[in-house]
Design an enzyme around this catalytic site. Structure first.
Site, PDB file in Angstrom:
ATOM      1  N   ASP A 173      28.339  37.938  38.891  1.00  0.00           N
ATOM      2  CA  ASP A 173      27.529  38.925  39.607  1.00  0.00           C
ATOM      3  C   ASP A 173      28.069  39.257  40.990  1.00  0.00           C
ATOM      4  O   ASP A 173      27.674  40.253  41.583  1.00  0.00           O
ATOM      5  CB  ASP A 173      26.070  38.455  39.727  1.00  0.00           C
ATOM      6  CG  ASP A 173      25.948  37.127  40.473  1.00  0.00           C
ATOM      7  OD1 ASP A 173      26.987  36.562  40.858  1.00  0.00           O
ATOM      8  OD2 ASP A 173      24.805  36.665  40.669  1.00  0.00           O
ATOM      9  N   ASP A 224      28.124  31.139  35.321  1.00  0.00           N
ATOM     10  CA  ASP A 224      27.682  30.496  36.545  1.00  0.00           C
ATOM     11  C   ASP A 224      26.314  29.880  36.299  1.00  0.00           C
ATOM     12  O   ASP A 224      25.680  30.137  35.268  1.00  0.00           O
ATOM     13  CB  ASP A 224      27.624  31.534  37.675  1.00  0.00           C
ATOM     14  CG  ASP A 224      27.511  30.878  39.048  1.00  0.00           C
ATOM     15  OD1 ASP A 224      27.565  29.635  39.119  1.00  0.00           O
ATOM     16  OD2 ASP A 224      27.364  31.611  40.033  1.00  0.00           O
ATOM     17  N   ASP A 256      33.522  36.889  41.834  1.00  0.00           N
ATOM     18  CA  ASP A 256      33.742  36.650  40.405  1.00  0.00           C
ATOM     19  C   ASP A 256      34.771  37.600  39.801  1.00  0.00           C
ATOM     20  O   ASP A 256      35.158  37.421  38.640  1.00  0.00           O
ATOM     21  CB  ASP A 256      32.420  36.807  39.632  1.00  0.00           C
ATOM     22  CG  ASP A 256      31.426  35.703  39.948  1.00  0.00           C
ATOM     23  OD1 ASP A 256      31.861  34.547  40.075  1.00  0.00           O
ATOM     24  OD2 ASP A 256      30.231  35.999  40.093  1.00  0.00           O
TER      25      ASP A 256
END
Length: 792
Positions: free
Chosen positions: A543, A313, A547
């Site tokens: 995180d 990300d 996800d």
């Protein structure tokens, strides 16, 4: 098929009883805690110390070794039981290493627990999160993270649910709204009643789901299990047949036949290989722990070493997640007025969100007017507003949500990758959701995320090491591409807006795009699956709870400790310092461990292969020409320790930066085969010499000395190219073998004192032939090895 994600509740359970404003009494709280309604979650204690000792002591191969030792004891062959020393040493090393790894994991799991404010007996008092109970009234302020699911009883707030939903903007919450465990307040203060605690909370259910679905995808473990199953199936039958051959075809007494059969079986047991793998992986756990990386799945180290595609990300990984003001663009006001108006606006809000903190830090000033009403930010409105005692209202938000006609400067700044906020002025006062019409566009505030220090160097390291990087984000792809350009990521301009693509188009885009914007959590998983189908070993960092689908789909999953706890449970590795720049050291350690296991595993397998081949050939030849098996257990203890066991543990300490690739089992079998064939040729030659009249004690000694020499030769080839450590290992092992043969022949059942000149000549000829087989075989398998290593 991927598991369905847990549904996020949007309303309290029907029939939820309301707690009075004075909260529960202490007696009621104690009663509910005793009834199992506390916020304490069922912990996963991991393996206990007795379990660790038991698992290392009572392995299938150890039990087999103990059974073989008992057979030797029954016939009084005590000196051949020296191999038990190796067994106990292996068990001790494995146990100590696993205990060290357990201690490191427990140390990394110790996190500071922040007490909560709970209303009980009509008083506001401190309470540990685990001691909260169902129905408690808890006071949450800006910065607090929800330890359980709750419904707001009083007050308003903005809740950041990004770890749960992926929505980066805080959501406005009012009385009657739900606050989910795992979210945290960015502004405001509320009193909320807990409606789901402990194992029943949303976060706890997510963690259970994450634990259940995590499964190892280890080529190393798969190949090891194949090897163990194969050896287990053939070892005992071959040992029994060899024993029967020695007794009934050769007429040996039982006390002589048992050691020979036991020697063949011990030689086929790759117990050192299993130990080396476990110890090397656990040593990696300890070393990574010192680097603030928690290894939750032992074989995650291996999958990390094989990664050739890293998906990450932007926010919180390549950037710190903190916003900074880059510059201002005045519109209907000059910069001085723009700064004064911004100071007025900031005075109406607590600077708790990252955006407001960034603006307050850059535009320091004194407010000229007092706020009379405010409209908090919400992700639906994409703006916030405040009215002041001068009759003016200031509005700050995304330009398209503040005015109908977007200033051209705002469009240009957005295309350049900035986050753009418009500060506008209106006449009148804000009421609930109603804003007065804008009269002036004062100016634009351009923000950008702070890039992590050395993030560019980290991306450069991955590029040099053959690991491609893909950025997957829910943000505008232009914003993501701007950060990628600053970080000098290869292919930063190959961007795609995933919101405009079908699933099939997204899979096709995975082949030649680098920056993926506007990705939903489930489409991240689709993208990871597409990269895996293209033949890549995919690593994924994340995180948030959003996800988890992509982390589960990836070959290697890496979570940030600052994220959701459920995400940590779904990941194989957790970066406790939340530092993306620590990944090169983590990857390098994974490569070191797996590289050294692959390099030294062939040494162990050589003994297994030559014992197996020699035993089978001995049984087949026995149908026409019965021959004495040349080895005893004490012989293999000597040869195995100095050509395999001891050097392998030294070599396992070496650095290695090469990415793990190719088929592990095929590679180590190919590497072990030339040495194994060399030993088999030498042993067969010694056995034939025995049939031709050379005494058995002498032919057996010749077989052992030649096997040791071949083993040392294979060690030398394994150590190429030489380093100081490798040269030292080869010299020490050679000196050790020569010393044992010269000074301790009686202990190892060697009869060097009986060797005459003709026997030494025979030994030299046999050994030279075995070395020729080793060298020629190594040259012949090199193309096949290169082909395997070129495979992903």
């Amino acid at each position: 098929m991927p598991a369905e994600p847990l549904e996020i509740p949007t309303a309290p359970p029907p029939g939820t009883a309301l707690t009075p404003p004075e909260g529960l009494t202490s007696a009621e709280a104690a009663k509910r805690a005793a009834a199992g309604q506390s916020n304490r979650q069922t912990a996963d204690p991991g393996k206990s110390v007795p379990r660790i000792i038991s698992d290392n002591l009572f392995t299938p191969f150890n039990l087999l070794n103990f059974a073989l030792a008992l057979c030797l004891a029954l016939v009084g062959s005590w000196h051949n039981m020296l191999f038990l020393g190796v067994v106990f040493s292996n068990t001790l090393i494995g146990t100590v290493q696993e205990l060290r790894a357990r201690k490191m994991i427990q140390k990394l799991h110790l996190l500071e627990v922040r007490p909560m404010r709970v209303i009980r007996d009509g008083r506001d008092q401190a309470c540990a999160p685990d001691d909260l109970v169902l129905g408690d009234l808890v006071v949450f302020s800006s910065g607090d993270q929800l330890p359980a699911d709750a419904v707001i009883a009083d007050g308003v707030c903005a809740a950041d649910e990004s770890l749960l939903t992926g929505e980066s903007e805080p959501m406005s919450r009012r009385p009657g709204d739900l606050l989910m465990s795992g979210s945290f307040l960015t502004e405001g203060r509320v009193t909320a009643q807990l409606i789901a605690v402990g194992d029943d909370s949303y976060a706890a259910r997510l963690m259970r789901d994450a634990r259940q679905i995590r499964s190892p995808r280890s080529e190393l473990m798969t190949d090891m299990n194949k090897l163990v199953r194969l050896v287990s199936r053939v070892l005992v039958p071959i040992g029994i047949l060899l024993f029967l051959e020695q007794v009934y075809l050769l007429g040996l007494p039982v006390r002589d036949a048992v050691p020979k059969a036991v020697a063949a079986m011990i030689g086929m047991i790759p117990e050192g290989l299993i130990l080396l793998t476990s110890v090397a992986l656990m040593a990696g756990v300890v070393k990574l722990g010192r680097r603030q990386t928690l290894v939750q799945e032992l074989y995650g180290i291996e999958t990390l070493a094989r990664v050739d595609m890293l998906c990450t990300d932007k926010t919180g990984t390549l950037t710190t997640g903190e916003m900074v003001v880059d510059h201002l663009i005045p519109l209907d006001a000059d910069e001085a007025e723009l700064r004064l108006k911004a100071a007025d606006f900031l005075s109406a809000f607590e600077a708790d969100s990252g955006t407001l903190r960034a603006i307050a830090s850059a535009l320091k000033g004194t407010a000229m007017h007092r706020a009379t009403a405010v409209l908090p930010f919400s992700s639906a409105r994409k703006k916030s507003a405040a009215s002041f005692d001068n009759g003016k209202t200031l509005i700050l938000g995304a330009p398209s949500f503040v005015v109908t006609e977007i200033p051209p400067a705002a469009v240009q700044a957005t295309e350049s990758g900035f986050r753009v906020l418009l500060l506008a002025e209106a006449d009148g006062t804000v009421t609930d959701e109603q804003l007065p019409p804008v009269t002036r566009c004062l100016g634009l505030i351009l923000l950008r995320e702070t890039l992590r220090d050395s993030a560019s160097d980290t991306l450069k390291w991955f590029r040099q090491e053959g690991v491609s990087v893909r950025i997957m984000s829910g943000d505008d792809p232009r914003t993501v591409a701007a950060a990628a350009k600053t970080l000098e990521l290869d292919g930063y301009d190959r961007i795609v807006d995933c919101a405009k693509l079908t699933d099939d188009e997204l899979c096709a885009a995975a082949r030649d795009h680098v920056v993926f914007g506007r990705l939903t959590p489930d489409r991240k998983r689709i993208l990871v699956d597409a990269l895996k189908k293209a033949g890549h070993h995919v690593g994924m960092t994340g995180d948030g709870v959003n996800d988890i689908p992509s982390l589960k789909a990836a070959d290697c999953s890496i979570a940030m400790a600052s994220g959701a706890e459920a995400t940590e449970h779904a990941a194989q590795l957790v970066l406790m310092n939340n530092d993306f720049n620590a990944l090169p050291a983590v990857v390098a350690e994974g490569r070191r461990v797996i590289g050294n296991i692959t390099r030294t595993a062939s040494l162990f397998l050589q003994k297994t292969l030559y014992s197996f081949i020699l035993s089978v050939l001995n049984l087949l030849i026995a149908l026409f020409l019965p021959m004495h098996y040349p080895f005893q257990p004490i012989h293999l203890t000597l040869v195995g320790a100095l050509t395999v066991g001891i050097p392998s543990f030294f070599l396992a300490l070496e650095p290695s930066s090469e990415r793990a690739k190719g088929n592990f089992l095929k590679r180590i079998i190919l590497k072990a085969l030339p040495g194994a064939l060399g030993v088999v040729c030498c042993a067969l030659a010694a056995m034939i010499a025995n049939n031709l009249g050379v005494p058995e004690d002498i032919s057996s000694t010749i077989a052992v000395l030649s096997a040791g020499t071949i083993g040392l030769g294979n060690l030398v080839l394994t150590c190429l190219p030489f380093s100081k450590l490798r040269v030292a290992v080869c010299l020490l092992m050679t000196a050790g073998f020569a010393s044992a043969v010269t000074f301790l022949p009686g202990i190892f059942a060697l009869h060097t004192d009986l060797l005459q000149t003709s026997h030494w000549a025979l030994l030299s000829a046999i050994t030279a032939g075995g070395l020729a087989v080793l060298i020629l075989g190594t040259a012949l398998i090199r193309p096949a090895l290169k082909k395997l290593e070129s495979a992903r």
